[in-house]
Scaffold this motif. Structure first.
Motif, PDB file in Angstrom:
ATOM      1  N   ASN A 163       1.189  -0.817   0.138  1.00  0.00           N
ATOM      2  CA  ASN A 163      -0.202   0.068   0.216  1.00  0.00           C
ATOM      3  C   ASN A 163       0.726   1.283  -0.150  1.00  0.00           C
ATOM      4  OD1 ASN A 163       0.957  -0.107   2.634  1.00  0.00           O
ATOM      5  ND2 ASN A 163      -0.611  -0.873   3.052  1.00  0.00           N
ATOM      6  N   THR A 164       0.438   2.918  -0.084  1.00  0.00           N
ATOM      7  CA  THR A 164       1.091   3.329  -0.266  1.00  0.00           C
ATOM      8  C   THR A 164       1.700   3.788   1.009  1.00  0.00           C
ATOM      9  OG1 THR A 164      -0.934   4.447  -0.882  1.00  0.00           O
ATOM     10  CG2 THR A 164       0.633   6.251  -0.952  1.00  0.00           C
ATOM     11  N   SER A 165       1.394   3.586   2.270  1.00  0.00           N
ATOM     12  CA  SER A 165       1.487   3.882   3.729  1.00  0.00           C
ATOM     13  C   SER A 165       3.029   2.764   3.928  1.00  0.00           C
ATOM     14  CB  SER A 165       1.235   3.768   4.484  1.00  0.00           C
ATOM     15  OG  SER A 165      -0.269   3.312   4.621  1.00  0.00           O
ATOM     16  N   GLU A 166       3.308   2.195   3.132  1.00  0.00           N
ATOM     17  CA  GLU A 166       4.671   0.827   2.601  1.00  0.00           C
ATOM     18  C   GLU A 166       5.125   1.871   2.553  1.00  0.00           C
ATOM     19  OE1 GLU A 166       4.865  -2.925   1.182  1.00  0.00           O
ATOM     20  OE2 GLU A 166       5.752  -3.682   2.473  1.00  0.00           O
ATOM     21  N   GLU A 224      -2.463  16.970   4.315  1.00  0.00           N
ATOM     22  CA  GLU A 224      -2.570  16.172   3.646  1.00  0.00           C
ATOM     23  C   GLU A 224      -2.906  14.719   4.749  1.00  0.00           C
ATOM     24  OE1 GLU A 224      -0.143  14.511   0.992  1.00  0.00           O
ATOM     25  OE2 GLU A 224      -0.088  16.599   0.554  1.00  0.00           O
ATOM     26  N   TYR A 225      -2.938  13.332   3.706  1.00  0.00           N
ATOM     27  CA  TYR A 225      -3.877  12.225   4.439  1.00  0.00           C
ATOM     28  C   TYR A 225      -3.222  11.864   5.273  1.00  0.00           C
ATOM     29  CZ  TYR A 225      -6.482   8.240   4.267  1.00  0.00           C
ATOM     30  OH  TYR A 225      -6.755   6.593   4.618  1.00  0.00           O
ATOM     31  N   PRO A 226      -3.651  11.293   6.340  1.00  0.00           N
ATOM     32  CA  PRO A 226      -2.712  11.213   7.265  1.00  0.00           C
ATOM     33  C   PRO A 226      -1.938   9.241   6.909  1.00  0.00           C
ATOM     34  CG  PRO A 226      -4.874  10.463   8.100  1.00  0.00           C
ATOM     35  CD  PRO A 226      -4.884  11.090   6.348  1.00  0.00           C
ATOM     36  N   VAL A 272       6.448  12.088  -3.708  1.00  0.00           N
ATOM     37  CA  VAL A 272       4.743  11.868  -3.717  1.00  0.00           C
ATOM     38  C   VAL A 272       3.643  11.467  -3.492  1.00  0.00           C
ATOM     39  CG1 VAL A 272       3.289  12.794  -5.772  1.00  0.00           C
ATOM     40  CG2 VAL A 272       5.655  13.723  -5.472  1.00  0.00           C
ATOM     41  N   ASP A 273       3.223  10.972  -2.618  1.00  0.00           N
ATOM     42  CA  ASP A 273       2.044  10.262  -2.322  1.00  0.00           C
ATOM     43  C   ASP A 273       1.216  10.519  -3.436  1.00  0.00           C
ATOM     44  OD1 ASP A 273      -0.549   9.443  -1.699  1.00  0.00           O
ATOM     45  OD2 ASP A 273      -0.586   9.609   0.200  1.00  0.00           O
ATOM     46  N   ALA A 274       1.073   9.471  -4.529  1.00  0.00           N
ATOM     47  CA  ALA A 274       0.475   9.498  -5.935  1.00  0.00           C
ATOM     48  C   ALA A 274      -1.147   9.152  -6.304  1.00  0.00           C
ATOM     49  CB  ALA A 274       1.291   9.289  -6.828  1.00  0.00           C
ATOM     50  N   ILE A 275      -1.190   8.475  -5.138  1.00  0.00           N
ATOM     51  CA  ILE A 275      -2.343   8.125  -4.825  1.00  0.00           C
ATOM     52  C   ILE A 275      -3.755   8.688  -5.503  1.00  0.00           C
ATOM     53  CG2 ILE A 275      -3.931   7.815  -2.765  1.00  0.00           C
ATOM     54  CD1 ILE A 275      -4.370   4.851  -2.914  1.00  0.00           C
ATOM     55  N   GLN A 276      -3.576  10.380  -5.345  1.00  0.00           N
ATOM     56  CA  GLN A 276      -4.839  10.464  -5.685  1.00  0.00           C
ATOM     57  C   GLN A 276      -4.699  10.953  -7.259  1.00  0.00           C
ATOM     58  OE1 GLN A 276      -8.022  10.238  -4.490  1.00  0.00           O
ATOM     59  NE2 GLN A 276      -7.553   9.432  -2.401  1.00  0.00           N
ATOM     60  N   GLY A 277      -4.300  10.732  -7.948  1.00  0.00           N
ATOM     61  CA  GLY A 277      -3.797  11.235  -9.267  1.00  0.00           C
ATOM     62  C   GLY A 277      -3.628  10.083 -10.199  1.00  0.00           C
ATOM     63  N   HIS A 282      -5.658   0.926  -5.195  1.00  0.00           N
ATOM     64  CA  HIS A 282      -7.418   0.681  -5.034  1.00  0.00           C
ATOM     65  C   HIS A 282      -8.364   1.649  -5.372  1.00  0.00           C
ATOM     66  CE1 HIS A 282      -6.190   1.952  -1.054  1.00  0.00           C
ATOM     67  NE2 HIS A 282      -7.161   3.058  -1.642  1.00  0.00           N
ATOM     68  N   LYS A 283      -7.095   2.982  -5.772  1.00  0.00           N
ATOM     69  CA  LYS A 283      -8.425   3.951  -6.270  1.00  0.00           C
ATOM     70  C   LYS A 283      -8.323   4.072  -7.938  1.00  0.00           C
ATOM     71  CE  LYS A 283      -7.136   6.334  -1.921  1.00  0.00           C
ATOM     72  NZ  LYS A 283      -8.182   6.498  -0.982  1.00  0.00           N
ATOM     73  N   TRP A 284      -7.768   5.574  -7.934  1.00  0.00           N
ATOM     74  CA  TRP A 284      -8.322   5.959  -9.717  1.00  0.00           C
ATOM     75  C   TRP A 284      -7.298   4.304 -10.505  1.00  0.00           C
ATOM     76  CZ3 TRP A 284     -11.393   9.647 -10.024  1.00  0.00           C
ATOM     77  CH2 TRP A 284     -11.381  10.088  -8.457  1.00  0.00           C
TER      78      TRP A 284
HETATM   79  C1  LIG Z   1      -3.829  11.180  -0.409  1.00  0.00           C
HETATM   80  C2  LIG Z   1      -3.884   9.287  -0.013  1.00  0.00           C
HETATM   81  N1  LIG Z   1      -2.412   8.592   0.577  1.00  0.00           N
HETATM   82  C3  LIG Z   1      -3.052   7.226   1.041  1.00  0.00           C
HETATM   83  C4  LIG Z   1      -3.946   7.030   1.031  1.00  0.00           C
HETATM   84  C5  LIG Z   1      -4.370   5.613   1.670  1.00  0.00           C
HETATM   85  O1  LIG Z   1      -3.174   4.971   2.121  1.00  0.00           O
HETATM   86  P1  LIG Z   1      -2.764   3.470   2.137  1.00  0.00           P
HETATM   87  O2  LIG Z   1      -2.399   3.212   0.179  1.00  0.00           O
HETATM   88  O3  LIG Z   1      -1.662   3.172   2.479  1.00  0.00           O
HETATM   89  O4  LIG Z   1      -3.752   2.841   2.597  1.00  0.00           O
HETATM   90  C6  LIG Z   1      -5.637   7.513   1.191  1.00  0.00           C
HETATM   91  C7  LIG Z   1      -6.364   6.530   1.005  1.00  0.00           C
HETATM   92  O5  LIG Z   1      -7.622   8.068   1.180  1.00  0.00           O
HETATM   93  C8  LIG Z   1      -5.327   9.197   0.669  1.00  0.00           C
HETATM   94  O6  LIG Z   1      -6.162   9.291   0.223  1.00  0.00           O
END
Ligand SMILES: Cc1ncc(COP(=O)(O)O)c(C=O)c1O
Length: 375
Positions: A80-83, A106-108, A181-186, A207-209
């Protein structure tokens, strides 16, 4: 482009008007088939066909390379992104007194791994937004001689603000600071080239876009920086001769692959690959055009019923996320109520969040507006 022909690629369309890709998106029909195929093979054959899946993983890595305009070997599969953020946060050569700069909105996932460095003497600086946006001048002012890294989202999860990665990356280069860059929302809706945009590290789950499953994402690490990071989580698959189990030869892979410590989420990666094929077939610039068209339409219609958009509509700020202010009603209640009507949106930061993808239609947006009008 006839976008309706893609509706069959998305089984979700049979039941829902789904506008929540910024949370957990539906998978494509292709991804569903890929998982079935993988599950059937594992059930029927165990590891007999393993070579096939090893090959498929490399094919998916190549697709991810195309998505990012990166050499595939610079991409690791992560859970996942967090990893991915943790790999850099924990492995970076911090010294007490260094600091990291990010944005308060920013997202947590992009906050806690950096805060967690306090015990190593690293200061965490979260820059507050002003007038609903992150200003590059504020980031610039926060950077000093002890700043080692800036970490920012491609698009902000609640406001939908698209960050100017080129400008922030250039600022980082100018100041000798690394850029994460946390790229998950793009990724999947906004084009990005790590060759052109000065990004050092990037992570995103699928799991998003990207229309993949949870638990299968990607990490990009610029090749020159691989040895700078302490390799956390080293395992059997981190080394050059990973498949030679009988021989201990501790030479780490010279690229992002060293962070793929052990067995991978093969089913999830196969699903991600199937969705990537679809997205790349359509083309990310075309997808971006489509979601901007849909979100523009949504904002115009929302205005006609007296709903104020929170997200900036400056062309360079637009992502696929639209945040709407609804002072009249409780967003949590609305989200619940709309779900009963077959329309899926979400709420963040006390506002409604609508996040359509390329296959959504104006008719579906009309349904949403109709519901909003009668709240
Ligand atoms: C900006 C952003 N980063 C990360 C995540 C999710 O993180 P992970 O992939 O670790 O669950 C989200 C989910 O809502 C997000 O919006």
């Amino acid at each position: 482009m006839d976008w309706t022909r893609y509706r069959d690629e998305m089984p979700i369309t049979r039941r829902w008007a789904f506008f929540d890709h910024a949370a957990v998106a539906p998978i494509t029909a292709r991804a569903q088939r890929a998982i079935h195929e993988w599950a059937a093979d594992m059930a029927d054959n165990g590891d007999v066909m393993e070579h096939r899946w090893v090959r498929r993983i490399e094919e998916v890595r190549a697709l991810a390379g195309r998505l990012l305009d990166a050499d595939p070997v610079d991409i690791a599969f992560i859970k996942n992104t967090s990893e991915g953020i943790g790999i850099v946060a924990e492995g970076f050569p911090w010294k007490p007194g260094h600091n990291i700069v990010t944005a308060a909105e920013e997202y947590p996932a992009n906050i806690y791994p950096w805060m967690n460095l306090a015990s190593r003497g690293v200061e965490f600086r979260a820059i507050p937004s002003r007038d609903g946006r992150i200003w590059i001048d504020d980031l610039r002012s926060a950077i000093d001689s002890r700043t080692r890294l800036v970490s920012l989202s491609f698009a902000e999860f609640a406001s939908g603000l698209r960050n100017d990665l080129d400008a922030v990356g250039a600022l980082c280069r100018e100041r000798g600071v690394f850029f994460f860059v946390d790229a998950i929302q793009g990724l999947g809706v906004l084009p990005l080239s790590v060759r052109k945009t000065p990004i050092d590290f990037l992570a995103a789950d699928g799991h998003k876009w990207l229309l993949g499953t949870e638990g299968a994402g990607i990490l990009f690490v610029r090749r020159e920086l691989v040895d700078m990071l302490h390799p956390v989580g080293v395992g059997w698959n981190s080394v050059i001769g990973a498949r030679n189990f009988g021989k201990i030869d501790f030479r780490l892979k010279p690229n992002a692959g060293r962070w793929e410590s052990g067995s991978l989420n093969v089913g999830g990666i196969a699903a991600l690959g199937a969705s990537l094929e679809l997205l790349l077939e359509i083309g990310i610039p075309a997808i971006q055009g489509r979601v901007i068209e849909l979100t523009d339409y949504l904002c115009e219609r929302a205005k006609t019923i007296g709903l104020e958009g929170y997200s900036s509509r400056r062309p360079e700020d637009k992502s696929a996320i639209v945040s709407l202010v609804c002072p009249q009603a409780d967003p949590i209640q609305l989200v619940r109520r709309f779900k009963k009507e077959g329309v899926v949106i979400n709420q963040r930061a006390g506002r409604l969040r609508v996040s359509p993808h390329f296959y959504n239609t104006q008719t579906e947006i009309d349904r949403l507006i109709d519901l909003l009008q009668h709240t």
